[in-house]
Design a protein around this motif. Structure first.
Motif, PDB file in Angstrom:
ATOM      1  N   HIS A  11       0.799  -1.230   0.000  1.00  0.00           N
ATOM      2  CA  HIS A  11       0.000   0.000   0.000  1.00  0.00           C
ATOM      3  C   HIS A  11       0.833   1.281   0.000  1.00  0.00           C
ATOM      4  CE1 HIS A  11      -3.495  -2.492   0.719  1.00  0.00           C
ATOM      5  NE2 HIS A  11      -2.881  -3.055   1.753  1.00  0.00           N
ATOM      6  N   GLY A  12       2.142   1.197   0.080  1.00  0.00           N
ATOM      7  CA  GLY A  12       2.996   2.391   0.201  1.00  0.00           C
ATOM      8  C   GLY A  12       2.849   3.386  -0.929  1.00  0.00           C
ATOM      9  N   ALA A  13       2.936   2.909  -2.173  1.00  0.00           N
ATOM     10  CA  ALA A  13       2.867   3.817  -3.322  1.00  0.00           C
ATOM     11  C   ALA A  13       1.495   4.489  -3.423  1.00  0.00           C
ATOM     12  CB  ALA A  13       3.177   3.048  -4.609  1.00  0.00           C
ATOM     13  N   ALA A  14       0.447   3.722  -3.209  1.00  0.00           N
ATOM     14  CA  ALA A  14      -0.903   4.291  -3.280  1.00  0.00           C
ATOM     15  C   ALA A  14      -1.124   5.311  -2.166  1.00  0.00           C
ATOM     16  CB  ALA A  14      -1.946   3.182  -3.191  1.00  0.00           C
ATOM     17  N   LEU A  15      -0.591   5.031  -0.981  1.00  0.00           N
ATOM     18  CA  LEU A  15      -0.735   5.946   0.143  1.00  0.00           C
ATOM     19  C   LEU A  15      -0.001   7.257  -0.136  1.00  0.00           C
ATOM     20  CD1 LEU A  15      -1.858   6.338   2.994  1.00  0.00           C
ATOM     21  CD2 LEU A  15       0.240   5.310   3.879  1.00  0.00           C
ATOM     22  N   LEU A  16       1.202   7.191  -0.693  1.00  0.00           N
ATOM     23  CA  LEU A  16       1.952   8.401  -1.023  1.00  0.00           C
ATOM     24  C   LEU A  16       1.234   9.202  -2.109  1.00  0.00           C
ATOM     25  CD1 LEU A  16       4.410  10.193  -0.628  1.00  0.00           C
ATOM     26  CD2 LEU A  16       5.638   8.766  -2.277  1.00  0.00           C
ATOM     27  N   ALA A  17       0.704   8.534  -3.101  1.00  0.00           N
ATOM     28  CA  ALA A  17      -0.032   9.230  -4.168  1.00  0.00           C
ATOM     29  C   ALA A  17      -1.260   9.936  -3.593  1.00  0.00           C
ATOM     30  CB  ALA A  17      -0.446   8.242  -5.254  1.00  0.00           C
ATOM     31  N   TYR A  18      -1.967   9.268  -2.698  1.00  0.00           N
ATOM     32  CA  TYR A  18      -3.159   9.857  -2.074  1.00  0.00           C
ATOM     33  C   TYR A  18      -2.780  11.069  -1.220  1.00  0.00           C
ATOM     34  CZ  TYR A  18      -7.426  10.234   0.727  1.00  0.00           C
ATOM     35  OH  TYR A  18      -8.558  10.694   1.349  1.00  0.00           O
ATOM     36  N   ALA A  19      -1.729  10.924  -0.426  1.00  0.00           N
ATOM     37  CA  ALA A  19      -1.293  12.031   0.433  1.00  0.00           C
ATOM     38  C   ALA A  19      -0.801  13.203  -0.411  1.00  0.00           C
ATOM     39  CB  ALA A  19      -0.207  11.557   1.387  1.00  0.00           C
ATOM     40  N   SER A  20      -0.135  12.930  -1.515  1.00  0.00           N
ATOM     41  CA  SER A  20       0.325  14.003  -2.410  1.00  0.00           C
ATOM     42  C   SER A  20      -0.865  14.754  -2.995  1.00  0.00           C
ATOM     43  CB  SER A  20       1.182  13.431  -3.538  1.00  0.00           C
ATOM     44  OG  SER A  20       2.371  12.896  -3.027  1.00  0.00           O
ATOM     45  N   LYS A  21      -1.886  14.019  -3.337  1.00  0.00           N
ATOM     46  CA  LYS A  21      -3.099  14.639  -3.885  1.00  0.00           C
ATOM     47  C   LYS A  21      -3.770  15.522  -2.826  1.00  0.00           C
ATOM     48  CE  LYS A  21      -7.602  13.435  -5.774  1.00  0.00           C
ATOM     49  NZ  LYS A  21      -8.535  12.343  -6.002  1.00  0.00           N
ATOM     50  N   LEU A  22      -3.790  15.059  -1.585  1.00  0.00           N
ATOM     51  CA  LEU A  22      -4.427  15.830  -0.511  1.00  0.00           C
ATOM     52  C   LEU A  22      -3.646  17.097  -0.169  1.00  0.00           C
ATOM     53  CD1 LEU A  22      -5.499  13.067   2.046  1.00  0.00           C
ATOM     54  CD2 LEU A  22      -6.983  14.418   0.566  1.00  0.00           C
ATOM     55  N   THR A  23      -2.336  16.986  -0.101  1.00  0.00           N
ATOM     56  CA  THR A  23      -1.522  18.118   0.355  1.00  0.00           C
ATOM     57  C   THR A  23      -1.090  19.039  -0.768  1.00  0.00           C
ATOM     58  OG1 THR A  23       0.536  16.865   0.171  1.00  0.00           O
ATOM     59  CG2 THR A  23      -0.615  16.796   2.301  1.00  0.00           C
ATOM     60  N   GLY A  24      -0.907  18.484  -1.966  1.00  0.00           N
ATOM     61  CA  GLY A  24      -0.398  19.291  -3.060  1.00  0.00           C
ATOM     62  C   GLY A  24       1.092  19.552  -2.952  1.00  0.00           C
ATOM     63  N   ASP A  25       1.756  18.895  -2.006  1.00  0.00           N
ATOM     64  CA  ASP A  25       3.187  19.102  -1.771  1.00  0.00           C
ATOM     65  C   ASP A  25       3.811  17.749  -1.459  1.00  0.00           C
ATOM     66  OD1 ASP A  25       5.720  19.924  -1.004  1.00  0.00           O
ATOM     67  OD2 ASP A  25       5.056  20.900   0.840  1.00  0.00           O
ATOM     68  N   HIS A  26       4.773  17.342  -2.256  1.00  0.00           N
ATOM     69  CA  HIS A  26       5.371  16.009  -2.100  1.00  0.00           C
ATOM     70  C   HIS A  26       6.042  15.844  -0.730  1.00  0.00           C
ATOM     71  CE1 HIS A  26       6.989  12.197  -3.418  1.00  0.00           C
ATOM     72  NE2 HIS A  26       8.182  12.581  -2.975  1.00  0.00           N
ATOM     73  N   HIS A  27       6.723  16.881  -0.263  1.00  0.00           N
ATOM     74  CA  HIS A  27       7.421  16.780   1.024  1.00  0.00           C
ATOM     75  C   HIS A  27       6.437  16.657   2.195  1.00  0.00           C
ATOM     76  CE1 HIS A  27      11.268  17.461  -0.858  1.00  0.00           C
ATOM     77  NE2 HIS A  27      10.772  18.523  -1.485  1.00  0.00           N
ATOM     78  N   ARG A  28       5.382  17.442   2.164  1.00  0.00           N
ATOM     79  CA  ARG A  28       4.355  17.305   3.213  1.00  0.00           C
ATOM     80  C   ARG A  28       3.682  15.953   3.116  1.00  0.00           C
ATOM     81  NH1 ARG A  28       0.257  21.573   2.829  1.00  0.00           N
ATOM     82  NH2 ARG A  28      -0.721  20.370   4.466  1.00  0.00           N
ATOM     83  N   ALA A  29       3.484  15.463   1.899  1.00  0.00           N
ATOM     84  CA  ALA A  29       2.862  14.145   1.715  1.00  0.00           C
ATOM     85  C   ALA A  29       3.741  13.055   2.330  1.00  0.00           C
ATOM     86  CB  ALA A  29       2.640  13.870   0.231  1.00  0.00           C
ATOM     87  N   VAL A  33       2.600  10.431   5.189  1.00  0.00           N
ATOM     88  CA  VAL A  33       2.751   8.979   5.042  1.00  0.00           C
ATOM     89  C   VAL A  33       3.559   8.411   6.198  1.00  0.00           C
ATOM     90  CG1 VAL A  33       3.808   7.179   3.622  1.00  0.00           C
ATOM     91  CG2 VAL A  33       2.451   8.967   2.544  1.00  0.00           C
ATOM     92  N   GLN A  34       4.612   9.112   6.586  1.00  0.00           N
ATOM     93  CA  GLN A  34       5.426   8.629   7.708  1.00  0.00           C
ATOM     94  C   GLN A  34       4.594   8.552   8.989  1.00  0.00           C
ATOM     95  OE1 GLN A  34       8.886  11.007   8.534  1.00  0.00           O
ATOM     96  NE2 GLN A  34       9.703   9.533   9.974  1.00  0.00           N
ATOM     97  N   GLU A  35       3.827   9.590   9.257  1.00  0.00           N
ATOM     98  CA  GLU A  35       2.975   9.575  10.444  1.00  0.00           C
ATOM     99  C   GLU A  35       1.915   8.479  10.339  1.00  0.00           C
ATOM    100  OE1 GLU A  35       1.362  10.366  14.122  1.00  0.00           O
ATOM    101  OE2 GLU A  35       3.288  11.040  13.297  1.00  0.00           O
ATOM    102  N   ARG A  55      -6.250  -0.811   3.134  1.00  0.00           N
ATOM    103  CA  ARG A  55      -5.988   0.413   2.373  1.00  0.00           C
ATOM    104  C   ARG A  55      -6.963   1.508   2.787  1.00  0.00           C
ATOM    105  NH1 ARG A  55      -4.400   0.566  -3.838  1.00  0.00           N
ATOM    106  NH2 ARG A  55      -2.710  -0.568  -2.856  1.00  0.00           N
ATOM    107  N   GLY A  56      -8.206   1.163   2.992  1.00  0.00           N
ATOM    108  CA  GLY A  56      -9.202   2.141   3.447  1.00  0.00           C
ATOM    109  C   GLY A  56      -8.824   2.738   4.798  1.00  0.00           C
ATOM    110  N   TRP A  57      -8.339   1.877   5.714  1.00  0.00           N
ATOM    111  CA  TRP A  57      -7.919   2.352   7.034  1.00  0.00           C
ATOM    112  C   TRP A  57      -6.733   3.301   6.891  1.00  0.00           C
ATOM    113  CZ3 TRP A  57      -3.713   2.437  10.291  1.00  0.00           C
ATOM    114  CH2 TRP A  57      -3.964   2.668  11.648  1.00  0.00           C
ATOM    115  N   LEU A  58      -5.760   2.949   6.084  1.00  0.00           N
ATOM    116  CA  LEU A  58      -4.570   3.787   5.889  1.00  0.00           C
ATOM    117  C   LEU A  58      -4.938   5.130   5.257  1.00  0.00           C
ATOM    118  CD1 LEU A  58      -2.102   1.050   4.583  1.00  0.00           C
ATOM    119  CD2 LEU A  58      -2.005   2.203   6.810  1.00  0.00           C
ATOM    120  N   MET A  59      -5.832   5.082   4.272  1.00  0.00           N
ATOM    121  CA  MET A  59      -6.246   6.322   3.602  1.00  0.00           C
ATOM    122  C   MET A  59      -7.000   7.237   4.571  1.00  0.00           C
ATOM    123  SD  MET A  59      -5.101   6.047   0.564  1.00  0.00           S
ATOM    124  CE  MET A  59      -4.625   4.867  -0.676  1.00  0.00           C
ATOM    125  N   ARG A  60      -7.853   6.660   5.419  1.00  0.00           N
ATOM    126  CA  ARG A  60      -8.607   7.454   6.391  1.00  0.00           C
ATOM    127  C   ARG A  60      -7.656   8.099   7.401  1.00  0.00           C
ATOM    128  NH1 ARG A  60     -11.997  10.903   6.714  1.00  0.00           N
ATOM    129  NH2 ARG A  60     -13.060   9.684   5.172  1.00  0.00           N
TER     130      ARG A  60
END
Length: 166
Positions: A11-29, A33-35, A55-60
Motif C-alpha cells: 500500500h505504500g505507493a498508493a498511500l503516497l499518491a493519495y497524500a500528495s493529492k491531498l496536500t499538493g506538496d510532495h514533502h508534506r505528503a 505517510v510517515q505519520e 488500504r481504506g484504514w490507511l487512507m482514512r
C-alpha cells in the motif's frame, strides 16, 4: 518478511499518491505517510482484511492527519521569514554623531523660541501643556510655535540633505 512489511510494500505507493493529492506538496505528503505508518505500527492488530479494508484504514488515517495539520496551521499565526540581519548588532556610534550634526544644523534654521519649543516637545517628550509650563508661555503659543517650526523644518529638509551629502 513480516506482515507489516507486506502492508507497507503493498500500500505504500498508493498511500503516497493519495497524500500528495491531498496536500499538493510532495514533502508534506511524505511527512503524512510517515505519520500514517507510525500509527499503523501502533495498531497492527487492526490491519487485517477480516477487520475491513487495510488500504481504506490507511487512507482514512492519512486524511485525518492532513485535516489536523490544516486546522493547526489555521489556529496559529502565519510564520514569516525574518530578514537576514543581525538584531543584536549595535548601531555605529558614528551614525549617531552624523545624525546629531544634521539635526543640529536643521534646528539652527529655527529662531531661538521655536527651537526651544521643538526641543521641549519632541526631544524632552513633553505635552504642549508641559512644554508651556517649562517655557513659561501659554499652551496656545507652544502649539503655534510647533506648527510654524515644523513648517520651517519641512522647507529646510532639502538643504539638510545637501549638507549631509557634502
Amino acid at each position: 518478511m513480516s506482515a507489516f512489511e507486506v502492508i507497507v510494500n503493498t500500500h505504500g505507493a498508493a498511500l503516497l499518491a493519495y497524500a500528495s493529492k491531498l496536500t499538493g506538496d510532495h514533502h508534506r505528503a511524505e511527512d503524512v505517510v510517515q505519520e500514517t505508518w507510525v500509527r499503523a505500527w501502533r495498531h497492527q492488530d487492526r490491519l487485517t482484511e477480516d477487520r475491513g479494508s487495510v488500504r481504506g484504514w490507511l487512507m482514512r488515517v492519512a486524511h485525518n492527519i492532513v485535516v489536523d495539520q490544516y486546522r493547526s496551521r489555521r489556529a496559529r499565526p502565519t510564520e514569516v521569514e525574518l530578514p537576514d540581519c543581525d538584531f543584536t548588532a549595535v548601531p555605529e556610534p558614528a551614525d549617531d554623531v552624523v545624525n546629531r550634526m544634521v539635526v543640529d544644523s536643521v534646528l539652527d534654521v529655527l529662531s531661538s523660541p521655536h527651537r526651544d519649543t521643538v526641543v521641549e516637545v519632541y526631544f524632552a517628550d513633553r505635552t504642549a501643556a508641559g512644554a508651556a509650563e517649562v517655557l513659561r508661555v501659554p499652551v496656545g503659543t507652544v502649539k503655534s510655535r510647533v506648527h510654524k517650526a515644523l513648517r520651517t523644518l519641512r522647507e529646510a529638509l532639502p538643504e539638510a540633505a545637501a549638507l549631509e551629502a557634502a
